[in-house]
Design a protein around this motif. Structure first.
Motif, PDB file in Angstrom:
ATOM      1  N   ASP A 108       0.828  -1.209   0.000  1.00 45.47           N
ATOM      2  CA  ASP A 108       0.000   0.000   0.000  1.00 45.47           C
ATOM      3  C   ASP A 108       0.861   1.257   0.000  1.00 45.47           C
ATOM      4  OD1 ASP A 108      -2.081  -1.781   0.139  1.00 45.47           O
ATOM      5  OD2 ASP A 108      -2.498  -1.459   2.265  1.00 45.47           O
ATOM      6  N   LYS A 109       2.162   1.071   0.010  1.00 44.98           N
ATOM      7  CA  LYS A 109       3.174   2.119  -0.184  1.00 44.98           C
ATOM      8  C   LYS A 109       3.315   3.101   0.984  1.00 44.98           C
ATOM      9  CE  LYS A 109       4.038   0.642  -4.411  1.00 44.98           C
ATOM     10  NZ  LYS A 109       3.745   1.394  -5.625  1.00 44.98           N
ATOM     11  N   LEU A 110       2.747   2.805   2.144  1.00 41.77           N
ATOM     12  CA  LEU A 110       2.905   3.740   3.250  1.00 41.77           C
ATOM     13  C   LEU A 110       4.362   3.921   3.644  1.00 41.77           C
ATOM     14  CD1 LEU A 110      -0.239   3.396   3.589  1.00 41.77           C
ATOM     15  CD2 LEU A 110       0.169   3.785   6.024  1.00 41.77           C
ATOM     16  N   LEU A 111       5.142   2.829   3.548  1.00 41.66           N
ATOM     17  CA  LEU A 111       6.552   2.903   3.941  1.00 41.66           C
ATOM     18  C   LEU A 111       7.455   2.150   2.964  1.00 41.66           C
ATOM     19  CD1 LEU A 111       6.429   2.440   7.831  1.00 41.66           C
ATOM     20  CD2 LEU A 111       7.125   4.497   6.608  1.00 41.66           C
ATOM     21  N   GLN A 112       7.017   1.987   1.729  1.00 41.84           N
ATOM     22  CA  GLN A 112       7.825   1.182   0.818  1.00 41.84           C
ATOM     23  C   GLN A 112       9.209   1.783   0.590  1.00 41.84           C
ATOM     24  OE1 GLN A 112       7.523   0.484  -3.722  1.00 41.84           O
ATOM     25  NE2 GLN A 112       6.257  -1.136  -2.837  1.00 41.84           N
ATOM     26  N   ILE A 113       9.293   3.088   0.474  1.00 42.89           N
ATOM     27  CA  ILE A 113      10.587   3.716   0.183  1.00 42.89           C
ATOM     28  C   ILE A 113      11.590   3.489   1.318  1.00 42.89           C
ATOM     29  CG2 ILE A 113      11.758   5.907  -0.279  1.00 42.89           C
ATOM     30  CD1 ILE A 113       9.199   6.800  -1.745  1.00 42.89           C
ATOM     31  N   PRO A 114      11.262   3.819   2.576  1.00 45.74           N
ATOM     32  CA  PRO A 114      12.239   3.548   3.641  1.00 45.74           C
ATOM     33  C   PRO A 114      12.525   2.066   3.836  1.00 45.74           C
ATOM     34  CG  PRO A 114      10.172   4.378   4.549  1.00 45.74           C
ATOM     35  CD  PRO A 114      10.110   4.585   3.080  1.00 45.74           C
ATOM     36  N   LEU A 115      11.531   1.199   3.638  1.00 44.61           N
ATOM     37  CA  LEU A 115      11.779  -0.230   3.805  1.00 44.61           C
ATOM     38  C   LEU A 115      12.763  -0.739   2.756  1.00 44.61           C
ATOM     39  CD1 LEU A 115       9.467  -0.060   5.838  1.00 44.61           C
ATOM     40  CD2 LEU A 115       8.514  -2.143   4.843  1.00 44.61           C
ATOM     41  N   VAL A 116      12.585  -0.307   1.516  1.00 42.12           N
ATOM     42  CA  VAL A 116      13.476  -0.736   0.438  1.00 42.12           C
ATOM     43  C   VAL A 116      14.900  -0.233   0.690  1.00 42.12           C
ATOM     44  CG1 VAL A 116      14.029  -0.336  -1.995  1.00 42.12           C
ATOM     45  CG2 VAL A 116      11.719  -1.018  -1.341  1.00 42.12           C
ATOM     46  N   LEU A 117      15.031   1.028   1.064  1.00 37.83           N
ATOM     47  CA  LEU A 117      16.364   1.594   1.268  1.00 37.83           C
ATOM     48  C   LEU A 117      17.029   1.029   2.518  1.00 37.83           C
ATOM     49  CD1 LEU A 117      15.873   5.339   0.249  1.00 37.83           C
ATOM     50  CD2 LEU A 117      16.671   3.410  -1.124  1.00 37.83           C
ATOM     51  N   GLY A 153      16.135   8.721  -6.348  1.00 32.96           N
ATOM     52  CA  GLY A 153      17.088   8.121  -7.273  1.00 32.96           C
ATOM     53  C   GLY A 153      17.569   6.772  -6.769  1.00 32.96           C
ATOM     54  N   MET A 154      17.916   6.708  -5.482  1.00 33.34           N
ATOM     55  CA  MET A 154      18.370   5.447  -4.890  1.00 33.34           C
ATOM     56  C   MET A 154      17.255   4.412  -4.894  1.00 33.34           C
ATOM     57  SD  MET A 154      20.785   6.655  -1.694  1.00 33.34           S
ATOM     58  CE  MET A 154      19.559   7.713  -0.928  1.00 33.34           C
ATOM     59  N   TYR A 155      16.065   4.849  -4.538  1.00 33.33           N
ATOM     60  CA  TYR A 155      14.903   3.956  -4.481  1.00 33.33           C
ATOM     61  C   TYR A 155      14.633   3.323  -5.846  1.00 33.33           C
ATOM     62  CZ  TYR A 155       9.818   2.972  -4.407  1.00 33.33           C
ATOM     63  OH  TYR A 155       8.568   2.409  -4.544  1.00 33.33           O
ATOM     64  N   ASN A 156      14.625   4.131  -6.890  1.00 39.04           N
ATOM     65  CA  ASN A 156      14.356   3.611  -8.233  1.00 39.04           C
ATOM     66  C   ASN A 156      15.476   2.706  -8.730  1.00 39.04           C
ATOM     67  OD1 ASN A 156      11.749   4.757  -8.969  1.00 39.04           O
ATOM     68  ND2 ASN A 156      12.760   6.746  -8.888  1.00 39.04           N
ATOM     69  N   GLN A 157      16.709   3.000  -8.333  1.00 37.41           N
ATOM     70  CA  GLN A 157      17.817   2.127  -8.717  1.00 37.41           C
ATOM     71  C   GLN A 157      17.667   0.746  -8.087  1.00 37.41           C
ATOM     72  OE1 GLN A 157      21.094   4.644  -7.476  1.00 37.41           O
ATOM     73  NE2 GLN A 157      21.629   5.139  -9.592  1.00 37.41           N
ATOM     74  N   VAL A 158      17.262   0.716  -6.830  1.00 39.88           N
ATOM     75  CA  VAL A 158      17.070  -0.569  -6.153  1.00 39.88           C
ATOM     76  C   VAL A 158      15.943  -1.354  -6.819  1.00 39.88           C
ATOM     77  CG1 VAL A 158      16.432  -1.702  -3.993  1.00 39.88           C
ATOM     78  CG2 VAL A 158      17.959   0.278  -3.955  1.00 39.88           C
ATOM     79  N   LEU A 159      14.838  -0.668  -7.141  1.00 42.66           N
ATOM     80  CA  LEU A 159      13.716  -1.352  -7.785  1.00 42.66           C
ATOM     81  C   LEU A 159      14.119  -1.944  -9.130  1.00 42.66           C
ATOM     82  CD1 LEU A 159      10.632   0.979  -7.127  1.00 42.66           C
ATOM     83  CD2 LEU A 159      11.422  -0.982  -5.799  1.00 42.66           C
ATOM     84  N   ASP A 179      17.087  -3.012  -9.782  1.00 44.87           N
ATOM     85  CA  ASP A 179      18.234  -3.890  -9.536  1.00 44.87           C
ATOM     86  C   ASP A 179      19.509  -3.311 -10.135  1.00 44.87           C
ATOM     87  OD1 ASP A 179      19.432  -6.103  -8.401  1.00 44.87           O
ATOM     88  OD2 ASP A 179      19.158  -7.368 -10.170  1.00 44.87           O
ATOM     89  N   GLN A 180      19.671  -2.006  -9.980  1.00 46.59           N
ATOM     90  CA  GLN A 180      20.866  -1.323 -10.457  1.00 46.59           C
ATOM     91  C   GLN A 180      21.751  -0.948  -9.269  1.00 46.59           C
ATOM     92  OE1 GLN A 180      19.276   2.039 -12.564  1.00 46.59           O
ATOM     93  NE2 GLN A 180      18.728   0.848 -14.384  1.00 46.59           N
ATOM     94  N   PRO A 181      23.057  -0.833  -9.484  1.00 47.63           N
ATOM     95  CA  PRO A 181      23.952  -0.420  -8.392  1.00 47.63           C
ATOM     96  C   PRO A 181      23.525   0.934  -7.835  1.00 47.63           C
ATOM     97  CG  PRO A 181      25.204  -1.203 -10.282  1.00 47.63           C
ATOM     98  CD  PRO A 181      23.781  -1.087 -10.741  1.00 47.63           C
ATOM     99  N   SER A 182      23.553   1.055  -6.525  1.00 44.27           N
ATOM    100  CA  SER A 182      23.096   2.295  -5.897  1.00 44.27           C
ATOM    101  C   SER A 182      24.099   2.759  -4.858  1.00 44.27           C
ATOM    102  CB  SER A 182      21.729   2.084  -5.242  1.00 44.27           C
ATOM    103  OG  SER A 182      21.267   3.269  -4.647  1.00 44.27           O
ATOM    104  N   SER A 183      24.353   4.060  -4.844  1.00 36.94           N
ATOM    105  CA  SER A 183      25.231   4.654  -3.845  1.00 36.94           C
ATOM    106  C   SER A 183      24.382   5.337  -2.786  1.00 36.94           C
ATOM    107  CB  SER A 183      26.155   5.685  -4.496  1.00 36.94           C
ATOM    108  OG  SER A 183      26.857   6.411  -3.505  1.00 36.94           O
TER     109      SER A 183
END
Length: 271
Positions: free
Chosen positions: A72-81, A213-219, A221-225
């Motif tokens: 439901d995306k309430l915390l998807q960004i912090p969870l992914v990072l 930028g980091m979030y989208n890179q992880v989604l 499967d790209q290298p992320s700094s």
């Protein structure tokens, strides 16, 4: 299915399967008051030898909590990072929300308790979905109902503050101190991106990190700094607006169900 292997009483006995009868309900369906309505009944497995009743309830609550925070995306960004930058598993993150202390995190505990209570109701033959006369008069998945409740009752700010503190506690417990600012910033950005009614103007927000930028890179499967890079975003709230809660419930929470379309679009601005 009666003719399936799991429908065999001997098979059920061997694995200690406990069953309950439950009405078949359509997700986002309405109550049927017609005289000719005939309820269809399904059998649900609500415990086995390897998953006793209390564990089944915990598992069901865990699945709803996962849906609320991630899908439901309430915390998807912090969870992914958080998971990507620290190696902490999603299971450990979600479990931290399911095991909160009522005194320290009262709102999250309230959500958790709702999920646990609903799981017990299902075990006792109650409905799989939560009916809300107030919100469109339909059957909601429990995670979606909690999203609606948090939004309509004006509790999102409290939810995000408790979530930030809870994730910070987890990071300290696992000695991932360097990720605390990153996660705090990502919670702020996620909150700003969540679609809500009565918002008509674009929002510009800044961050010490390139969160999106980091979030989208992880989604992808790209290298992320995960280095600090000051960033500025324009959140496109003006492109989609909702003038009342009922319309928002229908067009965002209900219609966005299949593709998880709960966040506004955004653009990166030069910083």
């Amino acid at each position: 299915m009666p003719n399936a292997e799991m429908g065999d009483p001997e098979y059920q006995s061997h694995y200690g399967m406990e069953l309950t009868d439950s009405k078949i309900l359509n997700i986002h369906g309405s109550l049927d008051y017609s005289k000719n309505n005939i309820d269809e009944i399904q059998q649900l497995v609500i415990a086995t030898n390897s998953m006793p009743r209390n564990m089944w309830r915990k598992t069901r609550a865990f699945s709803w909590m996962t849906a609320l925070l991630h899908f439901d995306k309430l915390l998807q960004i912090p969870l992914v990072l958080l998971a990507e930058s620290t190696g902490i598993s999603y299971r450990q993150i979600i479990e931290s929300f399911c095991e909160v202390n009522n005194n320290d995190f009262p709102l999250i505990a309230e959500i958790r308790d709702h999920f646990c209570s609903r799981a017990e109701i299902i075990q006792n033959g109650g409905p799989e979905y939560y009916y809300s006369k107030e919100w469109l008069g339909i059957w909601w998945p429990d995670d979606e109902y909690q999203l609606i409740r948090l939004s309509a009752e004006g509790k999102l700010g409290i939810f995000y503050e408790e979530s930030r503190k809870l994730l910070e506690t987890l990071l300290k417990k696992t000695q991932n101190y360097d990720s605390i600012p990153l996660v705090a910033e990502s919670v702020k950005i996620n909150h700003a991106l969540l679609k809500q009614p009565y918002l008509y103007d674009d929002l510009e927000t800044e961050s010490e990190y390139n969160i999106l930028g980091m979030y989208n890179q992880v989604l992808k499967d790209q290298p992320s700094s995960f280095k600090r890079i000051k960033s500025k975003y324009r959140i496109a709230r003006s492109t989609q607006t909702w003038k009342d809660w009922q319309t928002w419930c229908r067009e965002v929470v209900w219609y966005g169900n299949k593709k998880g379309d709960y966040l506004y679009g955004s653009a990166s601005l030069e910083k």
